[in-house]
Each structure stands twice: as structure tokens, then as C-alpha cells.
Scaffold this active site. Structure first.
Site, PDB file in Angstrom:
ATOM      1  N   ASP A 308       0.744  -1.516  -0.454  1.00 27.30           N
ATOM      2  CA  ASP A 308       0.105  -0.349   0.398  1.00 27.30           C
ATOM      3  C   ASP A 308       0.355   1.153   0.606  1.00 27.30           C
ATOM      4  OD1 ASP A 308      -2.478   1.994   0.567  1.00 27.30           O
ATOM      5  OD2 ASP A 308      -2.985   0.350   1.684  1.00 27.30           O
ATOM      6  N   TYR A 309       0.361   2.566   0.145  1.00 27.20           N
ATOM      7  CA  TYR A 309       1.218   3.929  -0.246  1.00 27.20           C
ATOM      8  C   TYR A 309       2.182   4.026   0.454  1.00 27.20           C
ATOM      9  CZ  TYR A 309       1.609   8.765  -1.643  1.00 27.20           C
ATOM     10  OH  TYR A 309       1.306   9.627  -2.011  1.00 27.20           O
TER      11      TYR A 309
END
Length: 765
Positions: A308-309
């Protein structure tokens, strides 16, 4: 400033890029690849291409960053970070430092980047373009949890198909969806992205959404690669606090949280996203048991795993990695193929391989998977297959797409309460006061996590109601208050409007900023200024219909809870106002059912219907020394599966064999009848309880449901088939098991309703 025009020269250069690609070594090597990739077998030509790559080019194929030329509100949806200009990002792509970008600005941007790579890069490996296409692209559908209220996975497949067609038309190859996290704590803002609290419903919607996005052929120009997220158990964050830790047993993980992920992968999803949370002290991004033992070894997943980011980088703040280099090593060796946004793989993987801390074979395996999915998406056949400016416009917000948005929105609305048959309303002869911060205006219509849609293009509630009324002058619209603060004179104006009306529609609830990522709430109630507005309006004595806007279950109190009619309308997307009017005035009958339980009080969270009985189950609030709160039973105000129709539905005539053979099946049936005056669609639900087992079992578990449409006075026998595998649970040895014994059965309209009930015995094998 970026020039957004696509000139004739650019188009000709694009044609030149296609020609350059046609003669490139990457295309020559990879044209031989085929569908065996899906089975985890990658053709030899892929390895030949990998052999020609430098370590830096390999790390580049594992590096995904946010587009420097962002699309829509993309820059507001992720934490800010410094990065190159668009021109600098194009240069990085040409240099082999990027596998692709996400949340970019449509086909024009994608064409420019892809053209530059096809013409200027050494190996001419196509970029992949990704985006958060969560509940629509330009046509916006209800937020995912609202759509789950339809209890219609086929509807979810159809809306995903349209979203894929629109987004793929804009040059997007890959969506970061579906989110399949089970959400049992309504304080968690990301509840709105999933399918609620039930495992079976979660499985069905995960699979349906994957099939919708990916279509029959990933190479098609209207198909996108789906991404199952967030792996794993993100929805179990302690206290409903986003990004928080998760600490649960392996049994609960395997029995409750993992099944929807597995269903999505079984449906063909070729990518997964590691979750932000840790489980039992180990961040998911650095957890080899999750990424390798479960995902690769047990489930035989052949696709790619993306962080994820900045998820890999965040292991530093969590105290699991010393620095960026250490975080890159941990994440990569745990099984995360691709790093999103942190750039840690590009910065550190080549050096880690040279120093022997990361085996080159492991690096090659991840690159092989990335190249394989790019091939499956057809990018090695034609890097521009989804990049077409004219097609982007032609596919967006078509009449058919908007019609589906309206249908999906109608089917997502849940009627919680309708005392005295207050709804539906007549289209003439009544004066209506529409009051509340969500009564009118182009705001808070699409809902959270919309990158490319615009509330300015959505239909608000006042517009929808005016379109349904025969006399538009019969409608008075007053805000009364803002979402979280009063308006001077607002309550006085609202009370005056209510007194002059025959019926009040009170449009209250959450705005877009109160649900979604990073929007955890300690009290899941209607904000105080809106509650005060409701109390004042109700004091006029006029009948009130509550029209809730929400992205999670709410704990309703006071006159909001006690109003004669309550509609849950969520965030419904492009056709919000029209769809809500369809239900309010009876053009359509409400058919939605709650995908999560509405508690009596916020303090009950986390709450889910399939809880355990405990050794001291409470039967009444007056019970002492039992499993209850001082002010509420361990039950819901409105349980999972609840929802009314404009008909009057009855359940009778249960048919249930007394015994199921060990290797047999049983058919369970009941008669469902509509004794009302209107056609209705009922969602008939099948629940079981294993009465005695070596692992204590929930008080109920939904195993199946069926939707039936009943004309006034009509009845239908609804049949379900149970087999032994439907009775499985995770046993002492962490393996699925079944034990002979007694099982309770309900065919009912909700998880707390009795409906019709019986019992059967599973005979010993």
C-alpha cells in the site's frame, strides 16, 4: 504547466511509438507467452527478457509511483509527498526506473508517458497505469458497502463492468479494488469500501467484483486487473482506528477474515495489496507467513503483490525496520513484489542484491510476475490498447451507465422503519418540507474515494424530489444547520417550514469527509447540530421521514431513532437524488438489506451478529451477571440482514428433514408470502447454529440467501440446499473440520428475526 492538448504531431509520434514497439526485443520475446501464466507457469521468453535487464531496470519494474500529473482529486486522497515533475517522471520511466504510475490524468497523460517509453527506453517494456477505481470512474455508483446492501452480487458485477469499461477507456489497466476486508467495528471509516460484517456476503461480493472488472479476457480494452486488498485483516484494526494494529487468533483470521480474499483470488484476481496493519506484532508488508505461506504456498496465487502507499517505508515508524534500506529488504523478502510510492525498491534493491542480502533469483521471480501480468493485460501485444482519447469520452457517463447507477442506488437503499405505512409518499396533494444539510446542493453525493467523478454532475435530493412531484411548489427546502455546526436562524427557519408542511423529510447524517480512509469516529452518531435540528423539527408534531446519509452503521438516538420512517441512503453516486425519490414516492419498492448491524449505542462496537453466546447469555436487560451492558443487550437495534419492503411479508411452513447423512445433503424450504397491497422483493436468508462443537460456534451464521419478487397476495416456496461442507469450521488443528451433532436452522428476514426455525442432526460418518 502541463499542456493537455493532444496534437496531430503527438498522434503521429504515438503511431511511431507503436512501430518502434513492434520491432522491440521485449515484444519479440514475449509474444510467445500465453495463458499458462494464470496457472503460475511463465514461458521461457520472459526469462530471456529478464536476462537482458540490469539490476536497476529490474528494480524499476518493481517500482510504482503516484502520477506527477494527477487526475481529479487524486492528490487529496493520498498523503502529500515530494516527487519529480511530470517531465521528470517521464524521464524516470524512459530510464527504466518505473513500472508505471497510478491516479493519473487520463488517456492524454498515459499516451504521452507510454509513447516516450516505447520510443526512448532501452528495452521498451510497457508501463502499467493504475488507479483507485473504487465505485465508479466518471459514472459513480453507490459506495461499496451500500451496494452490498442490495444483497445482489450480480449487480456488483455489472457496476464493476461499467467502471472497468469507462476507466480502461481512459488508459487505466489496473484498479486497486475490491477491498474485501470484513468490517465489524463501525468506528472504522473504511467500512464504506467493503461489503460489511458477514463472511458469506463478503465472499460473494469479492468474487463478483473481480469478475466484473476483469471480464472474460484481461486483454480486452474494456477490462482491468483487479487487486484484492488489504491483505490481511485490515478491518480488524483495534478500536476501529485506521492504520492501527490488529491482534487476533489464527483461527479467527482463517475463519472470518481470510475467506473473502480467497474468494477474490479464486475468481481470478491477479494482484493483491499488502495492508497497513500488523498482525500479532508483524506488519503485513513484512510478513512472510501471510505473503508466502498462505498466499503462495497454500492458495497457489500466481499474481503480484504490491505494497500500500508507502507501506514498506512505514515499517520504520512502526519499529520493525531500521531505515529505508532495511524496510526494502524486509518487505521484498517477505514476498511483496512491488513498492508503491516510497521508491525504496528502486533506491535499495540493486545494492541489496549486489551485497548478497537479496538473492538475484528472488528478484527475478518478482520481475517475472510483473512482466507476466503486463502480458496478460495485453500490453506486450499493444502498449496503447487502452489509451484512446476519443474512446475515453465516448464511454463516460453514457445514458446506459447512468441508468445502471440509478438502478444500483435504488437497490442499495434500506428501509429500516415504516410505522403506519407512512411511505411511500403521494406525488401530489401533500406539502413537503425537505430539511437538513443534505437536502440540496452538489455536495456529498458521490461519497468518499472518488478520484475522477464530480459532485457537480450528480443529482441532489431536492432535484430528484422536484422531478417526482406533480407540483414543484409543494416542496420547501431549508438547510436548518451545517453538518457539524449550527447556522444562525437555521433551526427557526426549519421549524417554520415544518409547521407549514404536511410531511417532513429530514436529510441528515455524515458528509463525505466523515467516512472513508483516515476517518475513524469514536461516536458513530448523528452530529450534535443535526440531532438538535431533528429534535426541534419533530417537536412540531408533523410526521418525519429520516433520510440518512452515511458510510457506516450509525447509533441512532432520540427523535431520529424514534421517527416513524427511516431510510438508509448511504452515498449513492451520480443518480443519488433520482434514486432516493424513486423509493420515497413508490416508483420502486425498497429492497436493500443491512450488510452490517446498527447498534443501540456506539459503545457496543465492535459488534457483529455472529458473535458467541458466552457462558452467560442475556435474555433480558433486567438479567444480572449476564453478557450485556448496563443499558443494552448484546444485540443490535437493526441487525444484519434487516430491511423492510412496501409489502407485508410472512414466513411459514418450514420443511426440514430431521437428519443429514454424513455424505449427503438436505433441502430446507419455507413459504414466503406477501399479504400487502404492493409488489415487494424479499431477501430470504438461511442461518444455522452448530449447537455443540469442540470450538464454540456463533449464535448464527448466514449460509445462503435468495431474493424473491412477490406480487400482492402471492407466496413462494423458497428452497435451500445444505451440504456437509457448509457446516465446516476451523478446528483445533487449524484445519477445516465438521463434527456430527445438532444444528439449529432459521429461514428468516434478518439475523435476529425468528422467521421459521427448526433443527436437524448431522449423522456421524
Amino acid at each position: 504547466m502541463v499542456d493537455t492538448r493532444l496534437s496531430r504531431r503527438a498522434a503521429l509520434m504515438g503511431a511511431g511509438a507503436v512501430a518502434a514497439w513492434a520491432s522491440s526485443p521485449a515484444r519479440a520475446l514475449l509474444m510467445q507467452a500465453d495463458a499458462t501464466i494464470r496457472m503460475g507457469v511463465v514461458p521461457a521468453p520472459v526469462d530471456a527478457l529478464i536476462a537482458r535487464m540490469t539490476l536497476e531496470e529490474k528494480a524499476g519494474q518493481l517500482t510504482l509511483n503516484a502520477a506527477a500529473w494527477g487526475g481529479g482529486v487524486a492528490t487529496a486522497l493520498n498523503p502529500p509527498s515530494t516527487g519529480p515533475s511530470f517531465e521528470g517522471q517521464v524521464a524516470d520511466a524512459v530510464a527504466g526506473k518505473l513500472t508505471g504510475v497510478f491516479n493519473g490524468n487520463g488517456a492524454v497523460m498515459a499516451e504521452r508517458m507510454q509513447r516516450a517509453v516505447m520510443q526512448g527506453s532501452r528495452l521498451k517494456i510497457p508501463l502499467i497505469f493504475a488507479a483507485d477505481v473504487i465505485h465508479g470512474h466518471r459514472t459513480i455508483f453507490p459506495v461499496p458497502v451500500a451496494e452490498a446492501a442490495s444483497f445482489d452480487p450480480d449487480l456488483a458485477m455489472r457496476t464493476a463492468r461499467v467502471a472497468a469499461s469507462e476507466a480502461a477507456g481512459a488508459g487505466i489497466d489496473w484498479t486497486f479494488f475490491p477491498m474485501v476486508d470484513i468490517a465489524r467495528d463501525q468506528r472504522w471509516g473504511r467500512t464504506m469500501e467493503g461489503a460489511g460484517e458477514d463472511v458469506r456476503l463478503g465472499e460473494l461480493f469479492a468474487a463478483a467484483r473481480v469478475r466484473g472488472f476483469q471480464g472474460r479476457d484481461l486483454k480486452a480494452d474494456d477490462a482491468m486487473m483487479a487487486c484484492i486488498k488489504h491483505f490481511a485483516a485490515y478491518g480488524a484494526a483495534e478500536s476501529g482506528l485506521d492504520y492501527n494494529v490488529v491482534d487476533l487468533s489464527e483461527r479467527t483470521l482463517r475463519e472470518v477474515y481470510l475467506p473473502p480474499y480467497k474468494a477474490g483470488f479464486d475468481a481470478g484476481a491477479m494482484s493483491a495489496m499488502a495492508s497497513f496493519n500488523e498482525i500479532a506484532g508483524i506488519p503485513a508488508t513484512g510478513n512472510p507467513w501471510l505473503m508466502k505461506t498462505v498466499l503462495r504456498d497454500e492458495w497457489r496465487f500466481p499474481g503480484i503483490v504490491v505494497s500500500d502507499y508507502t507501506g514498506d517505508e512505514e515499517m520504520i515508524a512502526a519499529g520493525f525496520a531500521e531505515d529505508g534500506r532495511d524496510a526494502a529488504r524486509i518487505a521484498f523478502m517477505a514476498g511483496v513484489d512491488m513498492s508503491m510510492q516510497s521508491n525504496l525498491y528502486m533506491l535499495h534493491l540493486p545494492g541489496l542484491v549486489r551485497e548478497g542480502l537479496v538473492p538475484q533469483a528472488t528478484l527475478d521471480a518478482s520481475v517475472r510476475r510483473v512482466l507476466a501480468v503486463k502480458h496478460m493485460l495485453g500490453l506486450f501485444d499493444d502498449p496503447f490498447r487502452r489509451i484512446d482519447v476519443k474512446r475515453e469520452k465516448a464511454r463516460s457517463r453514457t445514458r446506459a451507465n447512468l441508468a445502471l447507477s440509478r438502478e444500483a442506488a435504488r437497490r442499495s437503499i434500506v428501509l429500516l422503519k415504516n410505522d403506519g405505512g407512512l411511505l411511500p409518499l403521494p406525488t401530489s396533494g401533500k406539502r413537503i418540507a425537505l430539511i437538513g444539510p443534505f437536502a440540496s446542493g452538489q455536495h456529498d453525493l458521490n461519497g468518499p474515494w472518488v478520484v475522477y467523478g464530480d459532485n457537480a454532475n450528480a443529482v441532489d435530493l431536492a432535484t430528484g424530489i422536484r422531478g417526482a412531484l406533480k407540483d414543484q411548489n409543494a416542496l420547501t427546502v431549508v438547510a436548518g444547520c451545517d453538518v457539524e455546526k449550527p447556522i444562525p436562524g437555521g433551526i427557526e427557519a426549519a421549524v417554520a417550514a415544518a409547521r407549514a408542511a404536511d410531511i417532513v423529510l429530514l436529510a441528515i447524517g455524515e458528509n463525505e469527509g466523515m467516512s472513508g480512509e483516515a476517518q475513524s469516529r469514536t461516536e458513530i452518531v448523528v452530529p450534535a447540530p443535526q440531532q438538535a435540528l431533528a429534535e426541534a423539527v419533530a417537536a412540531t408534531g408533523k410526521p418525519v421521514v429520516i433520510v440518512l446519509k452515511n458510510g457506516r452503521a450509525l447509533a441512532l438516538t432520540g427523535v431520529v431513532r424514534d421517527a416513524p420512517a427511516i431510510l438508509v441512503t448511504w452515498f449513492l453516486g451520480s443518480e443519488s437524488g433520482n434514486a432516493t425519490a424513486d423509493i420515497l414516492f413508490g416508483t420502486a419498492s425498497p429492497s436493500g438489506r443491512l450488510p452490517m448491524s446498527f447498534p443501540f449505542e456506539s459503545g457496543q462496537e465492535p459488534y457483529h451478529y455472529d458473535h458467541k453466546a458466552t457462558g452467560r447469555p442475556a435474555q433480558a436487560l433486567s438479567d444480572t451477571y449476564k453478557a450485556k451492558y448496563r443499558t443494552a443487550l448484546n444485540a443490535a437495534l437493526y441487525p444484519f440482514g434487516h430491511g423492510l419492503t412496501y409489502g407485508t411479508i410472512g414466513y411459514s411452513a418450514l420443511s426440514l428433514p430431521p437428519t443429514m447423512a454424513w455424505n449427503g445433503v438436505i433441502e430446507i424450504a419455507a413459504t414466503v408470502t406477501n399479504t400487502g397491497a404492493r409488489t415487494a422483493e424479499e431477501t430470504v436468508q438461511l442461518y444455522i447454529r452448530d449447537r455443540v462443537a469442540t470450538i464454540t460456534r456463533p449464535v448464527r451464521e448466514m449460509k445462503a440467501f435468495r431474493k424473491v419478487r412477490l406480487a400482492p397476495g402471492a407466496g413462494e416456496t423458497v428452497r435451500f440446499t445444505l451440504k456437509r461442507s457448509d457446516l465446516e469450521f476451523i478446528g483445533v488443528d487449524m484445519k477445516p473440520t465438521v463434527e456430527a451433532g445438532e444444528f439449529d436452522v432459521w429461514i428468516a428476514p434478518s439475523a435476529q428475526a425468528e422467521g421459521v426455525t427448526g433443527r436437524f442432526v448431522l449423522a456421524a460418518g
